[in-house]
Scaffold this active site. Structure first.
Site, short mmCIF file in Angstrom:
data_model
loop_
_atom_site.label_atom_id
_atom_site.label_comp_id
_atom_site.label_asym_id
_atom_site.label_seq_id
_atom_site.Cartn_x
_atom_site.Cartn_y
_atom_site.Cartn_z
CE LYS A 181 -34.10 27.56 1.25
NZ LYS A 181 -33.10 26.54 0.87
CG ASN A 190 -30.27 29.09 4.40
OD1 ASN A 190 -29.41 29.97 4.32
ND2 ASN A 190 -30.03 27.92 4.97
CG ASP A 214 -29.50 26.28 1.61
OD1 ASP A 214 -29.80 25.66 2.65
OD2 ASP A 214 -30.31 26.96 0.98
N GLY A 268 -28.43 19.57 -11.54
CA GLY A 268 -29.49 20.44 -11.08
C GLY A 268 -29.09 21.90 -11.16
CB ALA A 269 -29.88 24.68 -12.74
N GLY A 270 -31.41 24.31 -9.42
CA GLY A 270 -32.33 24.97 -8.51
C GLY A 270 -31.59 25.70 -7.41
N GLY A 271 -32.32 26.01 -6.33
CA GLY A 271 -31.73 26.78 -5.25
C GLY A 271 -30.55 26.12 -4.58
CB ALA A 272 -29.96 22.67 -3.34
N GLY A 317 -26.69 13.50 2.31
CA GLY A 317 -27.21 14.83 2.58
C GLY A 317 -27.32 15.21 4.03
#
Length: 301
Positions: free
Chosen positions: A83, A104, A119, A142-146, A260
């Site tokens: 990504k 994405n 996303d 969370g602090a990732g891509g999503a 989800g």
């Protein structure tokens, strides 16, 4: 740009013997249900197009992008780990992709290859079926891509505040800073060192981590269950299994929940719209997703 494209050459129009081509580049590619949803939508609406799920290792990403251009693909998706790596191979980025720093969905058109990030937009579209995000106070785990994509799109949609909870606060603070500098939304980072007590004024709570994803589907988000209160909307980005321990725990506390699958369906629908201009039937796509998840859990021998 590492993938030059002749912008003056018209893309050949699809015919029954030569459908328009779309697909996905990721590794590992097994278990990706996007193709099932997209192909179901194409078939339902009589669109002459196909979607190919490709396993592309990192060292072959540039070759794969060049190949898509050479074969006249109208667009493609990217999943892990591509990504961010794809960005130098593109001609431009949509505004939200610039803020998120990841792509994405790529659209091939008159302007070459343009990267989008759908996303977060997919999540916001799913959220709007239950709550309007404007003015909401949101807690994101969370602090990732999503998480990054969701936070940016929630802020662009007018959320009042974002509390980004992560074990590494510097990653959460990076997202919070992007939101504060580019939108009117108040965003703060919170450290996640133990069971987290959700803020009492939270309207929406989002698990944007991989906790609960199959095959580790019994894992639970480290949150104080008693802090999930009636009136909150509790969301999980995990589509498989759809009913995660986090969502079950939330329902036991009297909250509404959003799983989800809705995010994944809406994201794929937005991608189809970018590639073809079609507004696909999301019910058809949802049914295809459910069937794909069932097949993944119970493969035929």
């Amino acid at each position: 740009m590492s993938t030059p494209r002749d912008k003056e050459t018209a893309t050949p129009q699809p015919t029954p013997l030569r459908p328009a081509l779309t697909g996905s580049f990721s590794t590992p590619a097994g278990g990706n249900p996007t193709g099932a949803m997209v192909e179901a939508a194409y078939a339902h609406h009589g669109v002459l197009a196909r979607f190919v799920n490709c396993d592309v290792p990192p060292e072959q990403l540039e070759a794969a992008v060049r190949g898509a251009v050479a074969m006249g693909w109208i667009g493609f998706n990217l999943s892990l780990p591509h990504k961010q790596a794809v960005i130098p191979l593109l001609d431009g980025l949509a505004p939200s992709a610039t803020l998120i720093g990841a792509v994405n969905c790529v659209v091939a058109g008159a302007d070459g290859l343009v990267g989008h990030n759908t996303d977060g937009a997919g999540f916001v579209a799913a959220l709007r079926e239950m709550r309007e995000p404007r003015g909401r106070h949101v807690v994101v785990f969370g602090a990732g891509g999503a998480a990054r994509a969701i936070c940016v799109e929630l802020a662009l949609a007018g959320a009042a505040s974002l509390r980004i909870v992560n074990r590494r606060t510097e990653r959460a603070e990076e997202i919070a800073r992007i939101v504060r500098e580019n939108t009117a939304t108040d965003a703060t980072a919170r450290e996640w060192t133990g069971p987290y007590t959700v803020d009492t004024d939270a309207d929406v709570v989002v698990n944007a981590t991989s906790v609960g994803l199959a095959p580790d589907s019994s894992a639970r988000v480290n949150v104080v269950a008693a802090s999930l209160q009636s009136g909150m909307l509790v969301c999980d980005v995990i589509p498989n299994p759809p009913d995660t321990p986090f969502l079950r725990e939330a329902r036991e506390r009297g909250t509404e929940t959003l799983d989800g699958r809705a995010m994944l369906v809406n994201q794929a629908a937005i991608n189809i719209g970018l590639w073809t201009g079609l507004a696909p039937d999301r019910d058809v796509m949802h049914a295809a997703l459910d069937a794909a998840i069932a097949d993944w859990r119970h493969p035929t021998s």
